[in-house]
Design a protein around this motif. Structure first.
Motif, PDB file in Angstrom:
ATOM      1  N   PRO A 266      31.751  27.944  41.479  1.00 39.34           N
ATOM      2  CA  PRO A 266      32.331  29.512  41.023  1.00 39.34           C
ATOM      3  C   PRO A 266      31.962  30.453  42.140  1.00 39.34           C
ATOM      4  O   PRO A 266      30.944  30.129  42.888  1.00 39.34           O
ATOM      5  CB  PRO A 266      31.508  29.672  39.639  1.00 39.34           C
ATOM      6  N   SER A 267      32.530  31.535  42.134  1.00 42.15           N
ATOM      7  CA  SER A 267      32.362  32.526  43.317  1.00 42.15           C
ATOM      8  C   SER A 267      31.261  33.308  42.869  1.00 42.15           C
ATOM      9  O   SER A 267      30.860  33.760  41.730  1.00 42.15           O
ATOM     10  CB  SER A 267      33.829  33.462  43.479  1.00 42.15           C
ATOM     11  N   THR A 268      30.404  33.761  43.651  1.00 42.44           N
ATOM     12  CA  THR A 268      29.368  34.724  43.590  1.00 42.44           C
ATOM     13  C   THR A 268      29.972  36.097  43.336  1.00 42.44           C
ATOM     14  O   THR A 268      28.945  36.948  43.076  1.00 42.44           O
ATOM     15  CB  THR A 268      28.484  34.583  44.642  1.00 42.44           C
ATOM     16  N   VAL A 269      31.039  36.345  43.809  1.00 41.99           N
ATOM     17  CA  VAL A 269      31.502  37.673  43.770  1.00 41.99           C
ATOM     18  C   VAL A 269      32.816  37.985  42.793  1.00 41.99           C
ATOM     19  O   VAL A 269      33.621  37.037  43.042  1.00 41.99           O
ATOM     20  CB  VAL A 269      32.201  38.434  45.166  1.00 41.99           C
ATOM     21  N   GLU A 270      32.672  38.729  41.595  1.00 36.20           N
ATOM     22  CA  GLU A 270      33.726  38.810  40.978  1.00 36.20           C
ATOM     23  C   GLU A 270      34.514  39.868  40.921  1.00 36.20           C
ATOM     24  O   GLU A 270      33.882  41.236  41.020  1.00 36.20           O
ATOM     25  CB  GLU A 270      32.872  38.904  39.266  1.00 36.20           C
ATOM     26  N   PRO A 271      35.809  39.905  41.188  1.00 41.26           N
ATOM     27  CA  PRO A 271      36.675  41.086  41.467  1.00 41.26           C
ATOM     28  C   PRO A 271      36.807  42.069  40.358  1.00 41.26           C
ATOM     29  O   PRO A 271      36.834  41.437  39.073  1.00 41.26           O
ATOM     30  CB  PRO A 271      37.854  40.444  41.863  1.00 41.26           C
ATOM     31  N   SER A 272      36.949  43.490  40.724  1.00 33.59           N
ATOM     32  CA  SER A 272      37.052  44.331  39.643  1.00 33.59           C
ATOM     33  C   SER A 272      38.262  44.908  39.583  1.00 33.59           C
ATOM     34  O   SER A 272      38.721  45.541  38.312  1.00 33.59           O
ATOM     35  CB  SER A 272      36.123  45.441  40.030  1.00 33.59           C
ATOM     36  N   ASP A 273      39.251  44.715  40.258  1.00 31.91           N
ATOM     37  CA  ASP A 273      40.484  45.440  40.231  1.00 31.91           C
ATOM     38  C   ASP A 273      41.602  44.141  39.798  1.00 31.91           C
ATOM     39  O   ASP A 273      41.878  43.312  40.554  1.00 31.91           O
ATOM     40  CB  ASP A 273      41.197  45.627  41.604  1.00 31.91           C
ATOM     41  N   ARG A 274      41.872  44.258  38.412  1.00 34.26           N
ATOM     42  CA  ARG A 274      42.812  43.198  37.844  1.00 34.26           C
ATOM     43  C   ARG A 274      43.971  42.908  38.591  1.00 34.26           C
ATOM     44  O   ARG A 274      44.558  41.886  38.703  1.00 34.26           O
ATOM     45  CB  ARG A 274      43.055  43.502  36.351  1.00 34.26           C
ATOM     46  N   GLN A 275      44.728  44.224  38.807  1.00 34.01           N
ATOM     47  CA  GLN A 275      46.066  44.199  39.386  1.00 34.01           C
ATOM     48  C   GLN A 275      46.145  43.656  40.741  1.00 34.01           C
ATOM     49  O   GLN A 275      47.090  42.824  41.290  1.00 34.01           O
ATOM     50  CB  GLN A 275      46.705  45.541  39.465  1.00 34.01           C
ATOM     51  N   ASN A 276      45.241  44.048  41.456  1.00 32.71           N
ATOM     52  CA  ASN A 276      45.100  43.382  42.794  1.00 32.71           C
ATOM     53  C   ASN A 276      44.747  41.935  42.838  1.00 32.71           C
ATOM     54  O   ASN A 276      45.262  41.096  43.886  1.00 32.71           O
ATOM     55  CB  ASN A 276      43.973  44.003  43.775  1.00 32.71           C
ATOM     56  N   TRP A 277      44.125  41.517  41.783  1.00 33.68           N
ATOM     57  CA  TRP A 277      43.581  40.046  41.908  1.00 33.68           C
ATOM     58  C   TRP A 277      44.740  39.188  41.423  1.00 33.68           C
ATOM     59  O   TRP A 277      45.313  38.174  41.766  1.00 33.68           O
ATOM     60  CB  TRP A 277      42.399  39.665  40.881  1.00 33.68           C
ATOM     61  N   LYS A 278      45.504  39.647  40.619  1.00 34.74           N
ATOM     62  CA  LYS A 278      46.944  39.311  40.198  1.00 34.74           C
ATOM     63  C   LYS A 278      47.870  39.108  41.276  1.00 34.74           C
ATOM     64  O   LYS A 278      48.378  37.911  41.411  1.00 34.74           O
ATOM     65  CB  LYS A 278      47.521  40.069  39.200  1.00 34.74           C
ATOM     66  N   THR A 279      47.965  39.975  42.187  1.00 33.92           N
ATOM     67  CA  THR A 279      48.898  39.809  43.301  1.00 33.92           C
ATOM     68  C   THR A 279      48.048  38.593  44.120  1.00 33.92           C
ATOM     69  O   THR A 279      48.696  37.775  44.983  1.00 33.92           O
ATOM     70  CB  THR A 279      48.648  41.158  44.329  1.00 33.92           C
ATOM     71  N   LYS A 280      46.687  38.760  44.343  1.00 32.37           N
ATOM     72  CA  LYS A 280      45.987  37.646  45.340  1.00 32.37           C
ATOM     73  C   LYS A 280      46.445  36.233  44.737  1.00 32.37           C
ATOM     74  O   LYS A 280      46.747  35.427  45.598  1.00 32.37           O
ATOM     75  CB  LYS A 280      44.651  37.968  45.241  1.00 32.37           C
ATOM     76  N   ILE A 281      46.621  35.906  43.419  1.00 31.31           N
ATOM     77  CA  ILE A 281      46.867  34.675  42.812  1.00 31.31           C
ATOM     78  C   ILE A 281      48.436  34.586  43.251  1.00 31.31           C
ATOM     79  O   ILE A 281      48.522  33.064  43.670  1.00 31.31           O
ATOM     80  CB  ILE A 281      46.904  34.782  41.439  1.00 31.31           C
ATOM     81  N   ARG A 282      48.982  35.225  43.151  1.00 36.66           N
ATOM     82  CA  ARG A 282      50.540  35.005  43.594  1.00 36.66           C
ATOM     83  C   ARG A 282      50.631  34.775  45.055  1.00 36.66           C
ATOM     84  O   ARG A 282      51.582  33.969  45.322  1.00 36.66           O
ATOM     85  CB  ARG A 282      51.630  36.513  43.294  1.00 36.66           C
TER      86      ARG A 282
END
Length: 627
Positions: free
Chosen positions: A225-241
């Motif tokens: 698992p990653s040691t850094v958890e993202p805080s911006d949900r919308q940006n992370w959704k874009t990252k997945i895409r």
């Protein structure tokens, strides 16, 4: 895509070339376009080719500029063009345009560390003449297979177990521990196989094999698992895409036609929708006669995505006509009923394309299985102190079956004592089904080290970790590789990509799983291109109607075959007959238990015939050589 074979001969036996030819012949379906062998005093390599990249000049074994390295590779290296340009800039000379040749030149530059640079699905054998050693490696997720065994002064390696059995000099016997675990999981977990002494190279690792016979295993990748958890949900959704869009793009590189599997679920629909952006696309679906025919949903999806769609509806009769062939091509017993429709799907796809993309891996990476919702559902009881849960478990174990007991028992049981993955058929004490002479091995022991690796993770992450290490490489990917290659079809899985994984592993569990759904953020990331009738549809797996079929004559015929297959040394036949009676009377749903035993019995029957024919072939060859 192809099949690879190798022999490291410690004591310089004869018949190396004959054995390589026999190993190739055993799996010619993996590479019907061409085959070759190469050998010297201590090493032999065999290759069967399915031409995908550089069909005209990409034949293997490949060699470097001075001939000191030899390589055979099964799979695809998706970042090979970038690697190739960098290597050419450093003075390396390429003789082909194939993706596999980059491995040779990377090894010249980096030694064993070259494997860290590879992005793709692969299994390879690389012979270093200077070092007098063979490096045998496998991709991080275990998409492509690689098996090996030590046999009478030599080490044999192959893409398929049956090629090893074909030329092995030692007698091949059922591994009792693997069989016990198979009864629970419906597949053989870990590095072992159902054949004693034959093992698999662990995903994300490689072997260094010396001509002295020394074999050293080294791990270069493991799920974390990653040691850094993202805080911006919308940006992370874009990252997945973005990560999946890029993965699909590189997975489509090919010099032959590419298509897509399309089920009723969201994973294959996402892949198909992304592929469709690049032009016309052939899609393929299979379903069953009756109410749960997936073709009805996939047909509507194909219509909305405007693909060239192909479908097949299987009847009970058609399904069982394919069973023996499927079990044979699996090489090992895997009692996953969906292997049969997958085989039919691959056969249909091969009529139109040579490469297909599919959605495997999404559930493990993005927490898609419904059982991943269990930690949240059990939280009210599971959060109690252990000093209260332990005595409560003891009390519950003595109570008769009633509504709510199972929920309370699971809530009071630690995850590492109740979860072994998606399939759990014969649970706990298997003495009823096992022949009395066999040991009931505890499958949780097999998983102890993996649970310890995840000791600091949350329960959903632990479940994902177990499935990534066992269910995915032991069932899902084996099934996908064997059924596609049995039809000379290359199956690619864009979700199982290192770049996609790096995004998935950092996605907070709370953004993926809740009481209402799974893979939530993945669904949201592709909501604009996935049809509405698929987007929020719950995961159903592949609904093979075994329960219904086994209530009739089909169940009786299956048990009759189990009895006739001479598996009495492994199975309590009287108990099998009891399972059938209970199932046909509607007292219990024993379909999965019966299927697990049936698949083993058919495999065992086939194995005995195969061993007999192999012994005859070996005797014939020895006689021919003497003459």
């Amino acid at each position: 895509m192809c099949g690879i074979n190798g022999i490291v001969d410690i004591s310089v036996h004869s018949m190396m070339q004959e054995d390589l030819l026999n190993m190739n012949e055993q799996m010619i379906h993996r590479g019907p376009d061409d085959q070759a062998i190469w050998s010297n005093d201590h090493i032999g390599l065999g290759f069967c080719r399915l031409a995908i990249i550089d069909p005209s000049t990409g034949m293997q074994p490949l060699t470097n500029e001075d001939g000191t390295l030899r390589l055979i590779c099964n799979g695809e290296i998706y970042n090979y063009q970038e690697l190739r340009m960098n290597l050419i800039a450093r003075g390396h000379q390429f003789t082909t345009k194939s993706d596999a040749e980059v491995l040779l030149h990377l090894y010249e530059e980096l030694g064993e560390a070259f494997i860290y640079e590879l992005r793709g699905m692969f299994a390879f054998l690389l012979w270093d003449e200077h070092q007098k050693r063979l490096i045998a490696g496998r991709d991080p997720f275990g998409i492509k297979p690689l098996h090996y065994c030590i046999d009478d002064g030599r080490i044999l390696l192959s893409s398929e177990v049956s090629s090893l059995v074909r030329v092995r000099r030692e007698c091949s016997k059922v591994d009792a521990k693997s069989y016990s675990h198979y009864l629970t999981l419906q597949y053989v977990p870990g590095v072992n196989t159902m054949i004693e002494g034959i093992k698999s190279v662990r995903p994300g690792s490689y072997l260094c094999i010396e001509t002295s016979g020394k074999v050293l295993s080294k791990t270069y990748w493991s799920a974390q698992p990653s040691t850094v958890e993202p805080s911006d949900r919308q940006n992370w959704k874009t990252k997945i895409r973005e990560s999946l869009e890029e993965s699909v793009n590189v997975h489509m590189q090919s010099d032959v036609p590419v298509g897509s599997f399309l089920s009723s679920g969201i994973d294959s629909t996402i892949i198909t929708a992304l592929m469709r952006q690049y032009g016309p696309l052939h899609t393929f679906s299979v379903g069953f006669e009756g109410e749960q025919n997936e073709c009805e949903i996939s047909r509507e999806t194909a219509k909305q995505l405007d693909t060239i769609h192909h479908e097949q509806t299987l009847s009970e009769e058609t399904y069982f006509e394919l069973v023996d062939e499927v079990i044979c091509k699996l090489n090992q017993p895997i009692a996953d009923p969906s292997a049969v429709p997958l085989y039919a799907l691959c056969k249909m796809a091969k009529e139109n394309v040579t490469v297909v993309l599919s959605g495997e891996g999404a559930d493990e990476l993005f927490a898609g299985y419904r059982i991943y919702q269990e930690p949240e559902a059990l939280k009210a009881i599971a959060s109690l102190p252990d000093m209260l849960k332990r005595p409560l478990r003891q009390v519950l174990s003595k109570l008769p079956a009633m509504y709510g007991i199972n929920y309370l028992q699971r809530a009071c049981t630690p995850l590492n004592e109740r979860f072994v993955g998606n399939a759990k058929v014969f649970q706990g004490d298997k003495s009823s089904v096992l022949n009395k002479r066999l040991i009931n091995y505890d499958v949780y022991e097999e998983m102890r080290n993996v649970y310890e690796e995840a000791s600091n993770w949350n329960d959903v992450q632990k479940m994902q970790h177990i499935d990534m290490n066992f269910w995915l490489p032991g069932d899902i990917l084996v099934k996908g590789d064997r059924m596609s290659m049995a039809n000379s079809l290359e199956l690619r899985v864009p979700f199982l990509d290192k770049e996609v994984y790096n995004v998935a592993r950092a996605t907070p569990t709370k953004w993926l799983v809740d009481k209402g759904t799974t893979k939530r953020l993945l669904r949201e990331a592709f909501a604009d291109i996935v049809p509405a009738h698929v987007l929020h549809r719950p995961k159903l797996g592949f609904p093979v109607p075994l329960r219904k079929w086994l209530k009739g004559n089909r169940g009786t015929e299956m048990v009759e075959r189990i009895v006739a297959s001479n598996v009495g040394d492994y199975v309590n036949i009287h108990y099998v007959e009891q399972l059938l009676r209970e199932h046909q009377l509607g007292k219990k749903d024993n379909s999965r238990k019966l299927w697990v035993i049936y698949v083993f019995a058919v495999w065992f029957e086939q194995q005995e015939r195969f061993m007999l024919s192999s012994e005859r072939q070996t005797l014939k060859e020895k006689t021919s050589n003497r003459l």
